[in-house]
Design an enzyme around this catalytic site. Structure first.
Site, PDB file in Angstrom:
ATOM      1  NE  ARG A  14       5.432   5.202  25.029  1.00  0.00           N
ATOM      2  CZ  ARG A  14       6.010   6.357  25.360  1.00  0.00           C
ATOM      3  NH1 ARG A  14       6.710   7.026  24.470  1.00  0.00           N
ATOM      4  NH2 ARG A  14       5.906   6.836  26.587  1.00  0.00           N
ATOM      5  CG  ASP A 124       2.213   7.158  25.614  1.00  0.00           C
ATOM      6  OD1 ASP A 124       1.500   6.154  25.394  1.00  0.00           O
ATOM      7  OD2 ASP A 124       2.498   7.554  26.757  1.00  0.00           O
TER       8      ASP A 124
END
Length: 159
Positions: A14, A124
């Site tokens: 990310r 995630d």
């Protein structure tokens, strides 16, 4: 200079995606001389590793270049240099607040850049494999952040 830091858990999915997306945005907006961007992780597990292959591949498909990313762990002393410290989820926010409580007023959830998604976690993709959905959210938030900073830099320019 305005200094932006994106933080995620391990700095391989990310946060480096956000860094690359935002870097492209600031280049396109001719803000590179006013803005720096970086990313880091809460943990040390992936330190020194490249970006997750799926993240790197997706960014390549979107025409976004990756500049020799190597994952790194954030330390409290690193945070002094950043104006925007943007974390990907509530757990990252708790962790970074414990690491460096003196800077909590500058911590911001990434989703808070998007009023309609404020307070949400950026999932995630290391665990969910939802890289495209994460990309879409990061792209939208980075566009908003770029506009915010563009307004700040224009305001600071002499008339």
């Amino acid at each position: 200079m305005i200094n932006v830091l994106f933080i995620s858990l391990g700095n391989i999915c990310r946060s480096p995606m956000a860094e690359a997306i935002f870097r492209k945005r600031i280049e396109e907006a001719s803000l590179s001389e006013f803005v720096t961007v970086d990313s880091a992780g809460i943990g040390h597990w992936h330190e020194g590793k490249e970006m997750h292959p799926s993240a790197r591949e997706l960014l390549g498909q979107k025409g976004i270049s990756i500049v020799n990313h190597q994952a790194k762990q954030i330390l409290a002393e690193h945070l002094e240099a950043y104006d925007y410290i943007i974390v990907m989820d509530q757990l990252n926010l708790q962790d970074i607040s414990a690491i460096a409580p003196a800077h909590t007023s500058r911590y911001q959830l990434f989703s808070d850049l998007l009023p309609e998604r404020a307070g949400e976690d950026v999932d995630d993709p290391f665990f969910t494999d939802e890289f495209e959905a994460v990309y879409e959210m990061l792209e939208a938030g980075c566009a908003e952040l770029c506009e915010t900073i563009k307004q700040q830099t224009e305001w600071k320019e002499p008339v």
